[in-house]
Motif scaffolding. Structure first.
Motif, PDB file in Angstrom:
ATOM      1  N   VAL A  46      70.297 -70.925 -71.682  1.00 17.82           N
ATOM      2  CA  VAL A  46      70.247 -69.473 -71.785  1.00 17.82           C
ATOM      3  C   VAL A  46      69.080 -68.922 -70.973  1.00 17.82           C
ATOM      4  CG1 VAL A  46      69.906 -67.556 -73.414  1.00 17.82           C
ATOM      5  CG2 VAL A  46      71.408 -69.437 -74.003  1.00 17.82           C
ATOM      6  N   ILE A  47      68.031 -69.716 -70.811  1.00 18.15           N
ATOM      7  CA  ILE A  47      66.849 -69.235 -70.094  1.00 18.15           C
ATOM      8  C   ILE A  47      66.937 -69.511 -68.596  1.00 18.15           C
ATOM      9  CG2 ILE A  47      65.406 -69.518 -72.132  1.00 18.15           C
ATOM     10  CD1 ILE A  47      64.187 -72.001 -70.762  1.00 18.15           C
ATOM     11  N   SER A  48      68.023 -70.101 -68.162  1.00 19.24           N
ATOM     12  CA  SER A  48      68.176 -70.450 -66.747  1.00 19.24           C
ATOM     13  C   SER A  48      68.483 -69.214 -65.911  1.00 19.24           C
ATOM     14  CB  SER A  48      69.302 -71.477 -66.585  1.00 19.24           C
ATOM     15  OG  SER A  48      69.655 -71.610 -65.232  1.00 19.24           O
ATOM     16  N   TRP A  49      67.650 -68.972 -64.916  1.00 19.52           N
ATOM     17  CA  TRP A  49      67.887 -67.857 -64.006  1.00 19.52           C
ATOM     18  C   TRP A  49      69.236 -68.011 -63.320  1.00 19.52           C
ATOM     19  CZ3 TRP A  49      68.971 -67.121 -58.896  1.00 19.52           C
ATOM     20  CH2 TRP A  49      68.825 -65.829 -58.412  1.00 19.52           C
ATOM     21  N   PHE A  50      69.618 -69.237 -63.000  1.00 22.26           N
ATOM     22  CA  PHE A  50      70.889 -69.470 -62.309  1.00 22.26           C
ATOM     23  C   PHE A  50      72.078 -69.119 -63.206  1.00 22.26           C
ATOM     24  CE2 PHE A  50      67.819 -72.258 -60.240  1.00 22.26           C
ATOM     25  CZ  PHE A  50      67.927 -71.775 -58.940  1.00 22.26           C
ATOM     26  N   ARG A  51      71.981 -69.401 -64.514  1.00 16.69           N
ATOM     27  CA  ARG A  51      73.051 -69.038 -65.448  1.00 16.69           C
ATOM     28  C   ARG A  51      73.173 -67.520 -65.558  1.00 16.69           C
ATOM     29  NH1 ARG A  51      77.041 -72.542 -66.716  1.00 16.69           N
ATOM     30  NH2 ARG A  51      76.159 -74.585 -67.149  1.00 16.69           N
ATOM     31  N   PRO A 129      64.298 -60.644 -72.570  1.00 18.79           N
ATOM     32  CA  PRO A 129      63.009 -60.764 -73.254  1.00 18.79           C
ATOM     33  C   PRO A 129      62.951 -61.912 -74.262  1.00 18.79           C
ATOM     34  CG  PRO A 129      63.687 -58.482 -73.196  1.00 18.79           C
ATOM     35  CD  PRO A 129      64.837 -59.280 -72.673  1.00 18.79           C
ATOM     36  N   GLY A 130      64.065 -62.261 -74.870  1.00 20.57           N
ATOM     37  CA  GLY A 130      64.078 -63.318 -75.878  1.00 20.57           C
ATOM     38  C   GLY A 130      63.465 -64.630 -75.418  1.00 20.57           C
ATOM     39  N   PRO A 131      63.889 -65.166 -74.284  1.00 20.57           N
ATOM     40  CA  PRO A 131      63.367 -66.471 -73.864  1.00 20.57           C
ATOM     41  C   PRO A 131      62.136 -66.427 -72.970  1.00 20.57           C
ATOM     42  CG  PRO A 131      65.282 -65.936 -72.552  1.00 20.57           C
ATOM     43  CD  PRO A 131      65.131 -64.830 -73.575  1.00 20.57           C
ATOM     44  N   LEU A 132      61.455 -65.294 -72.869  1.00 26.40           N
ATOM     45  CA  LEU A 132      60.279 -65.242 -71.993  1.00 26.40           C
ATOM     46  C   LEU A 132      59.241 -66.297 -72.370  1.00 26.40           C
ATOM     47  CD1 LEU A 132      59.610 -61.453 -71.352  1.00 26.40           C
ATOM     48  CD2 LEU A 132      60.506 -63.155 -69.775  1.00 26.40           C
ATOM     49  N   VAL A 133      58.983 -66.447 -73.654  1.00 29.94           N
ATOM     50  CA  VAL A 133      57.984 -67.423 -74.084  1.00 29.94           C
ATOM     51  C   VAL A 133      58.492 -68.839 -73.825  1.00 29.94           C
ATOM     52  CG1 VAL A 133      56.663 -68.275 -76.052  1.00 29.94           C
ATOM     53  CG2 VAL A 133      57.005 -65.837 -75.766  1.00 29.94           C
ATOM     54  N   ALA A 134      59.807 -69.057 -74.016  1.00 28.62           N
ATOM     55  CA  ALA A 134      60.373 -70.379 -73.727  1.00 28.62           C
ATOM     56  C   ALA A 134      60.256 -70.691 -72.234  1.00 28.62           C
ATOM     57  CB  ALA A 134      61.832 -70.443 -74.180  1.00 28.62           C
ATOM     58  N   LEU A 135      60.466 -69.693 -71.399  1.00 26.23           N
ATOM     59  CA  LEU A 135      60.308 -69.904 -69.957  1.00 26.23           C
ATOM     60  C   LEU A 135      58.862 -70.239 -69.613  1.00 26.23           C
ATOM     61  CD1 LEU A 135      62.625 -67.047 -68.721  1.00 26.23           C
ATOM     62  CD2 LEU A 135      62.855 -69.449 -68.077  1.00 26.23           C
ATOM     63  N   LEU A 136      57.927 -69.526 -70.228  1.00 26.97           N
ATOM     64  CA  LEU A 136      56.511 -69.845 -70.010  1.00 26.97           C
ATOM     65  C   LEU A 136      56.220 -71.273 -70.450  1.00 26.97           C
ATOM     66  CD1 LEU A 136      54.672 -66.581 -71.083  1.00 26.97           C
ATOM     67  CD2 LEU A 136      54.533 -67.710 -68.864  1.00 26.97           C
ATOM     68  N   GLY A 137      56.737 -71.643 -71.613  1.00 25.51           N
ATOM     69  CA  GLY A 137      56.547 -73.007 -72.117  1.00 25.51           C
ATOM     70  C   GLY A 137      57.189 -74.045 -71.227  1.00 25.51           C
ATOM     71  N   GLY A 138      58.238 -73.639 -70.512  1.00 26.85           N
ATOM     72  CA  GLY A 138      58.915 -74.547 -69.586  1.00 26.85           C
ATOM     73  C   GLY A 138      58.252 -74.611 -68.223  1.00 26.85           C
ATOM     74  N   GLY A 139      57.148 -73.880 -68.056  1.00 26.51           N
ATOM     75  CA  GLY A 139      56.402 -73.973 -66.811  1.00 26.51           C
ATOM     76  C   GLY A 139      56.706 -72.895 -65.785  1.00 26.51           C
ATOM     77  N   VAL A 140      57.520 -71.898 -66.133  1.00 22.94           N
ATOM     78  CA  VAL A 140      57.822 -70.815 -65.192  1.00 22.94           C
ATOM     79  C   VAL A 140      56.745 -69.740 -65.365  1.00 22.94           C
ATOM     80  CG1 VAL A 140      59.598 -69.191 -64.406  1.00 22.94           C
ATOM     81  CG2 VAL A 140      60.275 -71.348 -65.469  1.00 22.94           C
ATOM     82  N   SER A 141      55.605 -69.970 -64.719  1.00 24.23           N
ATOM     83  CA  SER A 141      54.418 -69.143 -64.944  1.00 24.23           C
ATOM     84  C   SER A 141      54.578 -67.695 -64.499  1.00 24.23           C
ATOM     85  CB  SER A 141      53.208 -69.770 -64.261  1.00 24.23           C
ATOM     86  OG  SER A 141      53.446 -69.889 -62.873  1.00 24.23           O
ATOM     87  N   VAL A 142      55.493 -67.401 -63.590  1.00 22.41           N
ATOM     88  CA  VAL A 142      55.688 -66.025 -63.134  1.00 22.41           C
ATOM     89  C   VAL A 142      56.180 -65.143 -64.280  1.00 22.41           C
ATOM     90  CG1 VAL A 142      58.090 -66.260 -62.363  1.00 22.41           C
ATOM     91  CG2 VAL A 142      56.565 -64.632 -61.220  1.00 22.41           C
ATOM     92  N   MET A 143      56.737 -65.748 -65.320  1.00 23.54           N
ATOM     93  CA  MET A 143      57.212 -64.980 -66.467  1.00 23.54           C
ATOM     94  C   MET A 143      56.073 -64.382 -67.273  1.00 23.54           C
ATOM     95  SD  MET A 143      60.347 -64.646 -66.354  1.00 23.54           S
ATOM     96  CE  MET A 143      61.542 -65.290 -65.208  1.00 23.54           C
ATOM     97  N   LEU A 144      54.839 -64.800 -67.000  1.00 20.76           N
ATOM     98  CA  LEU A 144      53.691 -64.180 -67.661  1.00 20.76           C
ATOM     99  C   LEU A 144      53.634 -62.694 -67.301  1.00 20.76           C
ATOM    100  CD1 LEU A 144      51.254 -64.488 -69.485  1.00 20.76           C
ATOM    101  CD2 LEU A 144      49.911 -65.124 -67.471  1.00 20.76           C
ATOM    102  N   ALA A 145      53.928 -62.374 -66.058  1.00 25.10           N
ATOM    103  CA  ALA A 145      53.952 -60.967 -65.636  1.00 25.10           C
ATOM    104  C   ALA A 145      55.027 -60.204 -66.393  1.00 25.10           C
ATOM    105  CB  ALA A 145      54.182 -60.869 -64.130  1.00 25.10           C
ATOM    106  N   ALA A 146      56.187 -60.819 -66.583  1.00 21.01           N
ATOM    107  CA  ALA A 146      57.266 -60.174 -67.324  1.00 21.01           C
ATOM    108  C   ALA A 146      56.888 -59.994 -68.790  1.00 21.01           C
ATOM    109  CB  ALA A 146      58.539 -60.999 -67.202  1.00 21.01           C
ATOM    110  N   LEU A 147      56.242 -60.991 -69.365  1.00 25.27           N
ATOM    111  CA  LEU A 147      55.824 -60.907 -70.764  1.00 25.27           C
ATOM    112  C   LEU A 147      54.791 -59.799 -70.948  1.00 25.27           C
ATOM    113  CD1 LEU A 147      56.003 -62.023 -73.632  1.00 25.27           C
ATOM    114  CD2 LEU A 147      54.202 -63.644 -73.023  1.00 25.27           C
TER     115      LEU A 147
END
Length: 166
Positions: A46-51, A129-147
């Motif tokens: 669900v957190i996959s940008w490609f999906r 917005p739901g998986p923003l923290v999961a994305l951060l935890g997965g190493g997608v650091s650019v999501m910090l700006a989104a959070l």
């Protein structure tokens, strides 16, 4: 920091709700449930940008299936709550009221505008917005700006809420 959104709690129960909702054990349970949800989101892609990209290009049913199953689960849950007359943890009946469409020239304008804004942000960012923290935890650091932007928007709304037409 404590939750101040107690509008839907009976005035007599607000102190108890605030105390119980902000108790360390309750916060630990919320944190563990959030981590479990993040794991489920990650495994379900669900957190996959490609999906998400596939969904907005109508190339895959994957995300529509997940969203559809969430809607079906919510509908079933509401039906069960009404059918069984379930109550809150404080013993109050759970009452579900219809959405107020508002008094603007366009019925439901606030819902349409909010939905379009949310959808555009989702499509442009590639993340809900739901998986923003999961994305951060997965190493997608650019999501910090989104959070940070999501939190800033939430805080801005909270500070302007009393001045907005509801």
């Amino acid at each position: 920091m404590e939750c101040l959104d107690t509008e839907q709690v009976a005035p007599a129960l607000r102190p108890r709700a605030l105390a119980e909702g902000n108790a360390p054990l309750a916060l630990a349970v919320y944190g563990l449930l959030g981590a479990a949800l993040g794991l489920v989101f990650t495994q379900a892609q669900v957190i996959s940008w490609f999906r998400i990209y596939e969904m907005f290009r109508f190339e895959s049913f994957h995300m529509y299936g997940i969203i559809g199953s969430a809607v079906a689960t919510a509908a079933l849950s509401i039906w069960v709550i009404k059918k069984l007359g379930l109550t809150t943890v404080h013993g109050e009946p759970i009452q579900l009221s219809a959405k107020a469409w508002g008094g603007s020239r366009v019925p439901g304008a606030r819902y349409w505008m909010g939905g379009v804004t949310f959808g555009l942000g989702w499509a442009l960012l590639g993340a809900c917005p739901g998986p923003l923290v999961a994305l951060l935890g997965g190493g997608v650091s650019v999501m910090l700006a989104a959070l940070v932007a999501a939190l800033a928007g939430t805080w801005t709304y909270a500070s302007l809420r009393d001045h907005l037409p509801h």
